[in-house]
Design a protein around this motif. Sequence first.
Motif, PDB file in Angstrom:
ATOM      1  N   ASN A 173       0.859  -1.184   0.000  1.00 16.89           N
ATOM      2  CA  ASN A 173       0.000   0.000   0.000  1.00 16.89           C
ATOM      3  C   ASN A 173       0.894   1.233   0.000  1.00 16.89           C
ATOM      4  O   ASN A 173       2.118   1.125   0.089  1.00 16.89           O
ATOM      5  CB  ASN A 173      -0.989  -0.001   1.175  1.00 16.89           C
ATOM      6  CG  ASN A 173      -0.294   0.009   2.524  1.00 16.89           C
ATOM      7  OD1 ASN A 173       0.890   0.212   2.630  1.00 16.89           O
ATOM      8  ND2 ASN A 173      -1.065  -0.231   3.567  1.00 16.89           N
TER       9      ASN A 173
ATOM     10  N   GLY B 139      -3.181   4.107   1.979  1.00  9.43           N
ATOM     11  CA  GLY B 139      -3.944   3.733   0.801  1.00  9.43           C
ATOM     12  C   GLY B 139      -4.450   2.306   0.870  1.00  9.43           C
ATOM     13  O   GLY B 139      -4.120   1.529   1.774  1.00  9.43           O
ATOM     14  N   GLU B 140      -5.259   1.958  -0.107  1.00  7.77           N
ATOM     15  CA  GLU B 140      -5.824   0.614  -0.207  1.00  7.77           C
ATOM     16  C   GLU B 140      -4.713  -0.429  -0.322  1.00  7.77           C
ATOM     17  O   GLU B 140      -3.670  -0.186  -0.927  1.00  7.77           O
ATOM     18  CB  GLU B 140      -6.724   0.555  -1.444  1.00  7.77           C
ATOM     19  CG  GLU B 140      -7.423  -0.744  -1.654  1.00  7.77           C
ATOM     20  CD  GLU B 140      -8.333  -0.718  -2.886  1.00  7.77           C
ATOM     21  OE1 GLU B 140      -8.774  -1.803  -3.273  1.00  7.77           O
ATOM     22  OE2 GLU B 140      -8.585   0.357  -3.452  1.00  7.77           O
ATOM     23  N   ILE B 141      -4.927  -1.593   0.265  1.00  9.64           N
ATOM     24  CA  ILE B 141      -3.940  -2.678   0.197  1.00  9.64           C
ATOM     25  C   ILE B 141      -4.136  -3.442  -1.104  1.00  9.64           C
ATOM     26  O   ILE B 141      -5.251  -3.824  -1.459  1.00  9.64           O
ATOM     27  CB  ILE B 141      -4.081  -3.622   1.404  1.00  9.64           C
ATOM     28  CG1 ILE B 141      -3.754  -2.868   2.698  1.00  9.64           C
ATOM     29  CG2 ILE B 141      -3.173  -4.834   1.247  1.00  9.64           C
ATOM     30  CD1 ILE B 141      -3.989  -3.669   3.951  1.00  9.64           C
TER      31      ILE B 141
END
Length: 122
Positions: free
Chosen positions: A14, A28-30
Amino acid sequence: MEITGLDPGDYFWNVTATDGKKQTSEVGEIFKFMLVAQGKSQSMLLEIDSTQLHGRVAEIVGRTERGAALIVNGQSVPNVSLDGTFRHFTEALEPGQHTISIIGSNRRGGTAMRQVSIVVPK
């Protein structure tokens, strides 16, 4: 960023950004990606170290590759250790001679099969 020396397997990443004023963004999104070995043999490690009978239940002890999936006589082996060792107990077997099949598959598409004979006394 370039990273080298990673083994085949699953990886996660991320991003967090930091600006010139040292303010940091939210995480942030994984994301996930998988590395697979190319150009290698499609065989895999699968060794049976010992078998033992506990009444009518057979214990199978062995080792395989990290992350490999194993099936013993149609039963999935859920507890393969991170180092590839495993210990599996079959369902109760009827008295007599049995051939136990251990089938494995790895992330490179390799497969292996081993068989052991067990005699359950009457």
